[in-house]
Design a protein around this motif. Structure first.
Motif, PDB file in Angstrom:
ATOM      1  N   TYR A   1       0.828  -1.204   0.000  1.00 34.22           N
ATOM      2  CA  TYR A   1       0.000   0.000   0.000  1.00 34.22           C
ATOM      3  C   TYR A   1       0.866   1.260   0.000  1.00 34.22           C
ATOM      4  N   ILE A   2       2.019   1.189   0.640  1.00 34.48           N
ATOM      5  CA  ILE A   2       2.960   2.305   0.600  1.00 34.48           C
ATOM      6  C   ILE A   2       3.471   2.505  -0.819  1.00 34.48           C
ATOM      7  N   ILE A   3       3.850   1.407  -1.466  1.00 37.57           N
ATOM      8  CA  ILE A   3       4.347   1.487  -2.842  1.00 37.57           C
ATOM      9  C   ILE A   3       3.263   2.012  -3.776  1.00 37.57           C
ATOM     10  N   SER A   4       2.041   1.563  -3.585  1.00 40.91           N
ATOM     11  CA  SER A   4       0.941   2.021  -4.430  1.00 40.91           C
ATOM     12  C   SER A   4       0.671   3.509  -4.221  1.00 40.91           C
ATOM     13  N   GLY A   5       0.681   3.954  -2.975  1.00 39.05           N
ATOM     14  CA  GLY A   5       0.498   5.377  -2.704  1.00 39.05           C
ATOM     15  C   GLY A   5       1.597   6.214  -3.334  1.00 39.05           C
ATOM     16  N   PHE A   6       2.827   5.710  -3.276  1.00 42.43           N
ATOM     17  CA  PHE A   6       3.947   6.387  -3.926  1.00 42.43           C
ATOM     18  C   PHE A   6       3.716   6.475  -5.431  1.00 42.43           C
ATOM     19  N   ALA A   7       3.248   5.383  -6.033  1.00 40.78           N
ATOM     20  CA  ALA A   7       3.025   5.361  -7.475  1.00 40.78           C
ATOM     21  C   ALA A   7       1.917   6.317  -7.893  1.00 40.78           C
ATOM     22  N   PHE A   8       0.822   6.337  -7.128  1.00 38.81           N
ATOM     23  CA  PHE A   8      -0.272   7.258  -7.441  1.00 38.81           C
ATOM     24  C   PHE A   8       0.207   8.704  -7.387  1.00 38.81           C
ATOM     25  N   ALA A   9       0.941   9.050  -6.327  1.00 43.33           N
ATOM     26  CA  ALA A   9       1.435  10.416  -6.190  1.00 43.33           C
ATOM     27  C   ALA A   9       2.432  10.754  -7.295  1.00 43.33           C
ATOM     28  N   PHE A  10       3.251   9.797  -7.690  1.00 40.76           N
ATOM     29  CA  PHE A  10       4.244  10.028  -8.745  1.00 40.76           C
ATOM     30  C   PHE A  10       3.566  10.377 -10.062  1.00 40.76           C
ATOM     31  N   VAL A  11       2.569   9.592 -10.452  1.00 48.42           N
ATOM     32  CA  VAL A  11       1.901   9.813 -11.736  1.00 48.42           C
ATOM     33  C   VAL A  11       1.191  11.162 -11.750  1.00 48.42           C
ATOM     34  N   LEU A  12       0.486  11.495 -10.677  1.00 46.70           N
ATOM     35  CA  LEU A  12      -0.231  12.770 -10.648  1.00 46.70           C
ATOM     36  C   LEU A  12       0.725  13.954 -10.587  1.00 46.70           C
ATOM     37  N   SER A  13       1.825  13.821  -9.870  1.00 40.69           N
ATOM     38  CA  SER A  13       2.807  14.902  -9.839  1.00 40.69           C
ATOM     39  C   SER A  13       3.421  15.113 -11.213  1.00 40.69           C
ATOM     40  N   LEU A  14       3.640  14.032 -11.934  1.00 40.60           N
ATOM     41  CA  LEU A  14       4.227  14.129 -13.268  1.00 40.60           C
ATOM     42  C   LEU A  14       3.331  14.912 -14.216  1.00 40.60           C
ATOM     43  N   ASN A  15       2.007  14.824 -14.012  1.00 41.77           N
ATOM     44  CA  ASN A  15       1.053  15.471 -14.911  1.00 41.77           C
ATOM     45  C   ASN A  15       0.544  16.809 -14.390  1.00 41.77           C
ATOM     46  N   GLU A  16       0.868  17.178 -13.143  1.00 42.56           N
ATOM     47  CA  GLU A  16       0.290  18.373 -12.535  1.00 42.56           C
ATOM     48  C   GLU A  16       0.862  19.640 -13.165  1.00 42.56           C
ATOM     49  N   TYR A  17      -0.026  20.607 -13.420  1.00 44.10           N
ATOM     50  CA  TYR A  17       0.389  21.832 -14.111  1.00 44.10           C
ATOM     51  C   TYR A  17       0.214  23.089 -13.260  1.00 44.10           C
ATOM     52  N   ILE A  18      -0.951  23.253 -12.628  1.00 45.59           N
ATOM     53  CA  ILE A  18      -1.297  24.535 -12.015  1.00 45.59           C
ATOM     54  C   ILE A  18      -0.332  24.901 -10.892  1.00 45.59           C
ATOM     55  N   ILE A  19      -0.110  23.971  -9.965  1.00 50.53           N
ATOM     56  CA  ILE A  19       0.795  24.267  -8.839  1.00 50.53           C
ATOM     57  C   ILE A  19       2.214  24.480  -9.335  1.00 50.53           C
ATOM     58  N   ALA A  20       2.667  23.624 -10.253  1.00 46.14           N
ATOM     59  CA  ALA A  20       4.031  23.772 -10.783  1.00 46.14           C
ATOM     60  C   ALA A  20       4.208  25.127 -11.460  1.00 46.14           C
ATOM     61  N   TYR A  21       3.201  25.566 -12.193  1.00 47.80           N
ATOM     62  CA  TYR A  21       3.306  26.840 -12.915  1.00 47.80           C
ATOM     63  C   TYR A  21       3.321  28.023 -11.954  1.00 47.80           C
ATOM     64  N   MET A  22       2.470  27.997 -10.923  1.00 47.83           N
ATOM     65  CA  MET A  22       2.361  29.136 -10.017  1.00 47.83           C
ATOM     66  C   MET A  22       3.469  29.159  -8.971  1.00 47.83           C
ATOM     67  N   VAL A  23       4.129  28.036  -8.750  1.00 48.45           N
ATOM     68  CA  VAL A  23       5.199  27.982  -7.748  1.00 48.45           C
ATOM     69  C   VAL A  23       6.575  28.142  -8.387  1.00 48.45           C
ATOM     70  N   ALA A  24       6.777  27.513  -9.554  1.00 47.79           N
ATOM     71  CA  ALA A  24       8.091  27.539 -10.189  1.00 47.79           C
ATOM     72  C   ALA A  24       8.157  28.482 -11.380  1.00 47.79           C
ATOM     73  N   GLY A  25       7.002  28.689 -12.035  1.00 46.10           N
ATOM     74  CA  GLY A  25       7.005  29.560 -13.200  1.00 46.10           C
ATOM     75  C   GLY A  25       7.877  29.001 -14.313  1.00 46.10           C
ATOM     76  N   PHE A  26       8.775  29.824 -14.819  1.00 49.84           N
ATOM     77  CA  PHE A  26       9.641  29.398 -15.924  1.00 49.84           C
ATOM     78  C   PHE A  26      11.016  28.937 -15.451  1.00 49.84           C
ATOM     79  N   THR A  27      11.292  29.044 -14.151  1.00 44.67           N
ATOM     80  CA  THR A  27      12.626  28.706 -13.660  1.00 44.67           C
ATOM     81  C   THR A  27      12.841  27.209 -13.519  1.00 44.67           C
TER      82      THR A  27
END
Length: 265
Positions: A184-210
């Protein structure tokens, strides 16, 4: 509804869901540097460019690094929190669990705005670490839920038996609890990994172009012209999700991880 009508309806739904994937794949193998469907010729050059062009390769590296770090942070927060909730079952534990699932109850743009203000305030805005931590906090709900399901599935008689045999709390955790909850730990890690890989809004507003990630790179590329590389990135995302979730379904209990009750009791 007859069986034939039901099968036809299911087939139409599957066709409707698969149609965008078919179009995206067709565009990704288009030979000219244009977004065409049906594709004009067949070429894998846009997949090669994804891994060879420095701008796309850097975006891919940033996405993978952020996703790995965010998944680690999310699991590191979720596991002790889920363990505390499972052991205590008191008002404080329930309040902490509610706090852990709260990020998914808010619209992502609200969370992104909060993260942006916070990082600007402390002077860490634009760093890749800020995006990593923000994703980890935002996605903590996924491993928290899966790990909680794993802990709830543990037979308490196993713990009582191990303590009867003289095992202390540390030994019980190391030899009984952790091995049972590890999938279940590995599965939770995998779920978070896939969604983080595809996430746009937070990455754009926190990191911008840097610290440009693949989703940010796609949207930035739309300003300067369309290229089939964007379609190859989309196919890469889909294949990554298929491999990760397919592995979980193959080697784990996917229905149980998604919250289904066991039927063998």
């Amino acid at each position: 509804m007859t069986v034939v009508a039901r099968n036809i309806f299911i087939g139409l739904v599957l066709l409707f869901l698969a149609a965008p994937l078919v179009v995206i794949f067709g565009v990704s193998v288009n030979e000219p540097k244009r977004l065409l469907f049906p594709p004009d010729g067949f070429s894998l050059q846009w997949y090669v460019e994804l891994f060879q062009a420095s701008d796309w390769r850097n975006a891919l590296r940033n996405s993978v690094v952020i996703a790995l770090g965010a998944s680690t942070i999310a699991v590191s927060i979720a596991f002790p929190l889920a363990l505390y909730v499972w052991r205590k079952q008191n008002a404080l534990a329930k309040a902490l669990f509610g706090l852990g699932v709260a990020p998914f109850m808010l619209p992502p743009v609200i969370s992104a705005l909060g993260f942006m203000v916070f990082w600007i305030t402390i002077g860490f805005y634009g760093h890749i670490g800020a995006t990593m931590i923000s994703h980890g906090v935002f996605l903590v709900t996924l491993p928290l839920v899966t790990i909680s399901l794993g802990l709830d599935s543990i037979d308490k008689q196993l713990i009582e038996a191990s303590r009867t045999m003289g095992a202390d709390d540390r030994s019980v955790f190391r030899t009984v609890i952790f091995p049972l909850v590890r999938p279940y730990i590995i599965s939770g890690f995998a779920f978070a990994f896939v969604l983080s890989l595809n996430e746009y809004i937070i990455a754009y507003m926190v990191a911008g172009f840097t610290a440009e990630t693949l989703p940010i790179k796609i949207f930035n590329s739309l300003r300067y012209g369309y290229t089939p590389v964007m379609a190859s990135v989309a196919v890469f995302f889909v294949l990554t999700a298929v491999v990760v979730f397919g592995s979980i379904a193959r080697f784990g209990d996917l229905p149980r991880l998604l919250g289904a009750e066991r039927t063998d009791r």
